[in-house]
Design an enzyme around this catalytic site. Structure first.
Site, mmCIF file in Angstrom:
data_model
loop_
_atom_site.group_PDB
_atom_site.id
_atom_site.type_symbol
_atom_site.label_atom_id
_atom_site.label_comp_id
_atom_site.label_asym_id
_atom_site.label_seq_id
_atom_site.Cartn_x
_atom_site.Cartn_y
_atom_site.Cartn_z
ATOM 1 N N SER A 60 20.227 -2.608 -4.449
ATOM 2 C CA SER A 60 20.704 -3.850 -5.390
ATOM 3 C C SER A 60 21.954 -3.471 -6.537
ATOM 4 O O SER A 60 22.453 -4.233 -6.916
ATOM 5 C CB SER A 60 19.539 -4.264 -6.466
ATOM 6 N N LYS B 284 24.782 -5.436 -6.064
ATOM 7 C CA LYS B 284 25.051 -6.920 -6.299
ATOM 8 C C LYS B 284 26.129 -7.095 -7.493
ATOM 9 O O LYS B 284 26.863 -7.911 -7.423
ATOM 10 C CB LYS B 284 23.838 -7.376 -6.854
ATOM 11 N N TYR C 275 24.346 -9.498 3.343
ATOM 12 C CA TYR C 275 23.640 -8.975 2.149
ATOM 13 C C TYR C 275 22.729 -7.553 2.498
ATOM 14 O O TYR C 275 22.799 -7.022 1.566
ATOM 15 C CB TYR C 275 22.707 -10.028 1.854
ATOM 16 N N TYR D 239 16.279 -6.464 -14.053
ATOM 17 C CA TYR D 239 15.312 -7.350 -13.609
ATOM 18 C C TYR D 239 14.333 -7.668 -14.782
ATOM 19 O O TYR D 239 14.826 -7.940 -15.885
ATOM 20 C CB TYR D 239 14.505 -6.749 -12.408
ATOM 21 N N VAL E 64 16.336 -0.473 -5.647
ATOM 22 C CA VAL E 64 15.152 0.029 -5.227
ATOM 23 C C VAL E 64 15.213 1.441 -4.720
ATOM 24 O O VAL E 64 14.073 2.103 -4.296
ATOM 25 C CB VAL E 64 14.361 -0.763 -4.499
#
Ligand code: GLN
Length: 326
Positions: A63, A66, A189, A241, A259
């Site tokens: 992530s 991103k 992605y 998050y 992660v």
């Protein structure tokens, strides 16, 4: 205030025995790493490097990608289009949650959760999937300073098991946020998440953001400087998050986790920091990573919103601006 090299060595020794948490097993291939790996890297905007531990062990960026793809989408489409498609509100929900996308906004809350990141991938320009991927790899190369590649087994593993992401993509299509090429967008992605990095690479990327988009090692421009502000804002509010609020309160610097166990953080105009340790908590954030950042922020007063010390009679003014002294 301690010496930085000594302090990160101390943090490494202090937390290397901390073995709580687990590897991200919902992507089966991610369980094939050594759970003991642990590294800390700090790179200043002048290009000074301070690091300790398993700095050159490779892992997939997950992530953390991103952040950089969001920057690329801003360059490709501009702020207005991005804001129409993807919000900038923290969710307080898990990164892969489907609920709010369906119930509330009908558009992803922010580009740091999976729904928003899939929508972001859908905005990347290119004449065909290979062209889009190559543009993306080139963008990562500018930030990192060397060619990058995709971990094919991790990519295949994500593609085979990413049912929640597929569900999110279908909802995004239903709400008119992405077009019909769902599998193509998901592939992009999954590929961005499967880019191979090490802890040093991540710190260079963070330092590039700290240095207004200029890679401090080779002086390459990775992104238009005007968009760094956008990136850091969503990192600050959404990067961790459903831990983002506590992180902003305790650590106080824009950050992003993945992660696979990486966390990057950016101290604007000063330095980029990366920590890698693959044991994560239930929110998907590296447990040792959080400990290290809490200690660094506390010890070197890195919190961006710290009360100006001139107005605080209880604190010694000489403790200010630690990273500038590095
Ligand atoms: N590739 C992962 C996923 O889509 C990324 C999640 C993460 O790093 N938090 O589920």
């Amino acid at each position: 205030m301690p010496d930085l090299p000594e302090f990160i060595q101390y943090l490494y020794e202090e937390y290397r025995s901390l073995d709580s948490g687990s590897l991200a097993s919902y992507i089966p291939e991610l369980t094939k790493v050594n759970p003991n790996w642990f590294a800390i890297s700090i790179i200043t905007k002048e290009g000074e490097v301070f690091e300790v531990g398993d700095i050159s062990e490779n892992f997939t960026i997950q992530s953390i990608s991103k952040v950089f793809v969001f920057g690329m989408a801003l360059e490709d489409c501009g702020r207005q289009i991005l804001l129409e498609k993807i919000g900038v509100e923290p969710t307080g929900d898990p990164f892969n949650s489907v609920i709010r996308l369906d119930e509330n906004s009908k558009r992803p809350d922010n580009p740091m959760v999976n729904a928003g990141a899939i929508a972001t991938a859908g905005l990347i320009k290119g004449s065909n999937p290979t062209d889009k991927l190559n543009r993306m790899l080139d963008m990562f190369r500018r930030y990192i300073g060397h060619d990058v590649y995709i971990d094919a087994p991790v990519f295949m593993s994500e593609r085979a098991t990413g049912h929640r992401n597929r569900a999110l993509a279908n909802l995004l299509l239903n709400f008119g946020i992405i077009d019909r090429n769902i599998e193509e967008i998901l592939d992009l992605y999954f590929q961005q998440c499967s880019i191979v990095v090490n802890c040093h690479d991540l710190a260079v990327m963070a330092a590039t953001l700290a240095n207004r988009g200029i890679n401090p090692i080779n002086q390459d421009k990775a992104i238009e400087p005007c968009y760094v502000r956008d990136i850091l804002s969503v990192m600050y509010t959404c990067g961790m998050y459903n831990y983002a609020g506590e992180w902003a309160y305790k650590v106080g610097i824009p950050a992003k986790s993945g992660v696979s166990g990486g966390i990057i953080a950016v101290i604007p105009d000063r330095a980029g920091i990366a920590v890698y340790s693959p044991l994560i908590d239930h929110r998907g954030n590296s447990i040792r990573g959080i400990k290290v950042f809490e200690a660094l922020s506390e010890e070197f007063q890195l919190h961006l919103l710290d009360f100006p010390l001139e107005q605080c009679p209880f604190l010694d003014i000489s403790h200010r601006d630690p990273i500038r002294r590095l």
